[in-house]
Design a protein around this motif. Structure first.
Motif, PDB file in Angstrom:
ATOM      1  N   ARG A 177     -44.563  66.011  72.746  1.00  0.00           N
ATOM      2  CA  ARG A 177     -43.114  66.747  73.304  1.00  0.00           C
ATOM      3  C   ARG A 177     -42.358  66.776  72.682  1.00  0.00           C
ATOM      4  NH1 ARG A 177     -43.375  69.177  77.826  1.00  0.00           N
ATOM      5  NH2 ARG A 177     -41.430  69.584  79.023  1.00  0.00           N
ATOM      6  N   ASN A 236     -43.309  78.532  80.882  1.00  0.00           N
ATOM      7  CA  ASN A 236     -44.110  78.098  82.016  1.00  0.00           C
ATOM      8  C   ASN A 236     -45.053  77.564  81.885  1.00  0.00           C
ATOM      9  OD1 ASN A 236     -42.091  79.150  84.064  1.00  0.00           O
ATOM     10  ND2 ASN A 236     -43.110  81.623  84.102  1.00  0.00           N
ATOM     11  N   THR A 264     -45.739  75.652  78.596  1.00  0.00           N
ATOM     12  CA  THR A 264     -45.954  74.512  78.230  1.00  0.00           C
ATOM     13  C   THR A 264     -44.409  73.670  78.628  1.00  0.00           C
ATOM     14  OG1 THR A 264     -44.100  75.173  76.926  1.00  0.00           O
ATOM     15  CG2 THR A 264     -45.822  75.363  76.182  1.00  0.00           C
ATOM     16  N   GLY A 265     -43.910  74.022  79.205  1.00  0.00           N
ATOM     17  CA  GLY A 265     -42.336  73.243  80.270  1.00  0.00           C
ATOM     18  C   GLY A 265     -41.404  72.789  79.313  1.00  0.00           C
ATOM     19  N   ARG A 280     -37.842  73.113  77.487  1.00  0.00           N
ATOM     20  CA  ARG A 280     -36.799  73.455  77.912  1.00  0.00           C
ATOM     21  C   ARG A 280     -36.194  74.084  77.190  1.00  0.00           C
ATOM     22  NH1 ARG A 280     -34.933  67.858  80.117  1.00  0.00           N
ATOM     23  NH2 ARG A 280     -36.681  67.625  78.252  1.00  0.00           N
TER      24      ARG A 280
END
Length: 580
Positions: free
Chosen positions: A361, A491, A493-494, A496
């Protein structure tokens, strides 16, 4: 190999970007004199062939490097080096057959297509370009393999080989055909067998053949690029080390690999097809709607462009002339912006695919934010600069075609804004493809293409708007695509993404750049020629932009460290507190 991975995707981006800059400079050396040879009418023949070629290339070829790159990078990340090597063989065999089918379709459909877009003079140019699809498939498979290995140098060099060959062969053939046709007229009163009553008529009659000669040079350039890639691959030592090969399990069956390739390539091809359909929509709708407006209100349009229509261009050729000004002068300038951010998407895709495959991530978020910031830093100043400097830039580049430049400069103002949305949507779409959402760009581009078609149909036929309304549909189409795809990316993949540093700071610097360039050009035009004023305006705009970017600390230390040799530069900027 380890060095390339350590630097991350930005290493590949810089390699491709450097190659793209060289290619675009060579392309300008090709397109500018070619436009000066062919003029508005001849460029309409040239661009009709290109506008058919691009959708067919998208349909038959564009998914090949994306699919091969994605699967090769995933295979290497998972320790399956034998799969990576076999993927290239499977892709080459399958997609060469597909390219051959596309070439045959383009060649035998040339007459029908040219008649449908009301430009029969383009038929020979279309036929001369048809073999390029076959050669393009070979290049695409090899480029995808090396991109999947995160080595972008073969792709960059092959693009330069193509550009040099296009410059040499395209201009030589176009000029040679023009000279031969006009010499025949001076001796026999005919141009390649067609009788002409005057020199002006002969100049018009030779244009379809001169455009076909230029297009044949483009086809030869794709052959040269394919030969280079094949030789580079055969003579190279390969990107897989003996240790990786020994540690790899046996390769998957060819049928399974082909199924995976097709599953990725088809939606990417459809998405690319729809992307290129925006230009294709212009081709099939703008010419027809211009013809409709000219037929109903010829006096209005002739009055708008009074003094800007060359001799020999009658009412029956006016639509081709206006479309040639748009596609031959404005579109190449507009395309400079997305062509640079395309390199970000190409080199970003394997890095994001690898991070997504192993669920890293942190690497995913770092690469996505950095890529979008880099795309903003490129797209925003270039797009706003084109918007502010449309007229001066066209007069600078196409100095021997002042009428064509004056006709289309109002449209280019709006196209500069469109270029920003197009350029930013490309890396976003590449990220969506890398994380398994290749279907979304297809759906969004299809909806955006529908919006563009409706707006072209309604607005271009308005006599007071005519060709100047063509960019409106593109702006609406890509604004819609960018905002929706970006929302879905965040939305799904999340990740930031800090909006201010990624988009806000580059936009502020770009506004300063555009205002500075416009003001400087206006001041210099009072004391020197328009060409020197344009060069001065652009130069001052660049200086202002770099200054504001550093002053607002838009670039981060992490961005700089991803660049080869960036450690020293990062220390220098950090010492002066110029990094975000």
């Amino acid at each position: 190999m380890e060095q390339r991975h350590r630097h991350g995707y930005l290493y590949g981006t810089m390699v491709l970007a450097a190659g793209t800059v060289v290619v675009k400079l060579i392309g300008a050396l090709f397109k500018i004199p070619l436009t000066n040879i062919l003029g508005g009418v001849g460029m309409s023949y040239f661009n009709v062939a290109y506008e058919l070629y691009y959708p067919l290339y998208a349909l038959f070829v564009s998914g090949v490097p994306v699919a091969v790159s994605k699967l090769v990078s995933e295979s290497m990340a998972c320790g399956r080096a034998r799969d990576a090597r076999k993927l290239l063989r499977v892709a080459g065999a399958a997609f060469l057959a597909v390219g051959a089918a596309g070439s045959l379709l383009m060649f035998f459909g040339a007459g029908w297509f040219s008649a449908r877009v009301q430009n029969p003079g383009s038929v020979w140019a279309v036929r001369m370009l048809s073999p390029a699809l076959f050669f393009g498939c070979l290049m695409a498979a090899l480029r995808g393999y090396w991109q999947g290995m995160q080595d972008m140098a073969p792709t960059a060099v092959s693009q330069i080989v193509e550009a040099v060959a296009k410059l040499a062969f395209g201009l030589a053939l176009s000029y040679g055909v023009t000279v031969a046709g006009l010499r025949q007229f001076s001796l026999e009163g005919t141009v390649f067998g067609a009788p002409c009553a005057s020199a002006q008529e002969a100049q018009i009659a030779v244009l379809p053949y001169a455009a076909a000669g230029a297009i044949l040079g483009v086809t030869v350039s794709t052959l040269c690029g394919a030969v280079y890639m094949a030789a580079r691959h055969r003579l190279g030592r390969g990107a897989i080390t003996p240790e990786q090969w020994k540690a790899s399990p046996p390769a998957a069956p060819s049928r399974a690999l082909l199924k995976r390739l097709v599953a990725i390539a088809v939606p990417v091809c459809v998405a690319s097809l729809i992307t290129n359909l925006t230009s294709f929509i212009d081709l099939i709708s703008v010419m027809n709607r211009l013809g409709h407006a000219i037929t109903r209100h010829p006096g209005v349009i002739e009055g708008i462009y009074e003094g800007l229509i060359p001799g020999g261009v009658g009412r029956e050729m006016l639509a081709s002339y206006l479309y040639g000004c748009y596609s031959g002068l404005a579109v190449p300038v507009y395309n400079l912006v997305p062509s640079l951010t395309t390199t970000i998407g190409v080199s970003l895709l394997p890095a994001v695919s690898a991070a997504w495959a192993v669920r890293d991530r942190r690497a995913l978020e770092r690469n996505v934010a950095s890529a979008l910031r880099l795309a903003s830093l490129i797209a925003m100043p270039a797009g706003l600069g084109i918007c502010a400097m449309a007229g001066p830039v066209l007069r600078l580049l196409f100095f021997s075609k002042p009428m064509e430049s004056a006709v289309i400069s109002p449209a280019l103002h709006l196209m500069g804004l469109s270029a920003i949305f197009v350029a930013l949507s490309l890396p976003v779409n590449a990220i969506l493809q890398a994380v398994g959402r290749a279907d979304l760009p297809v759906k969004l581009l299809l909806a955006g293409g529908g919006l563009k078609l409706v707006l072209n149909f309604l607005l271009v036929a308005v006599p007071r708007l005519n060709i100047q309304a063509a960019p409106v549909g593109t702006l609406v189409c890509y604004a819609f695509v960018l905002f929706v795809s970006f929302g879905v990316l965040v939305n799904s993949t999340g990740v930031r993404i800090p909006v201010g540093p990624v988009f806000g700071k580059p936009f502020f610097a770009a506004v300063c750049c555009a205002v500075g360039a416009w003001a400087t050009n206006g001041l210099l035009e009072r004391v020197c020629g328009s060409q020197l004023a344009a060069v001065g305006g652009v130069s001052i705009g660049v200086v202002i932009y770099v200054f504001v970017v550093l002053l607002t600390k838009t670039v981060t230390k992490e961005d700089i460290l991803m660049v080869p040799g960036g450690e020293k530069f990062a220390k220098l900027l950090e010492k002066r507190s110029l990094l975000g």
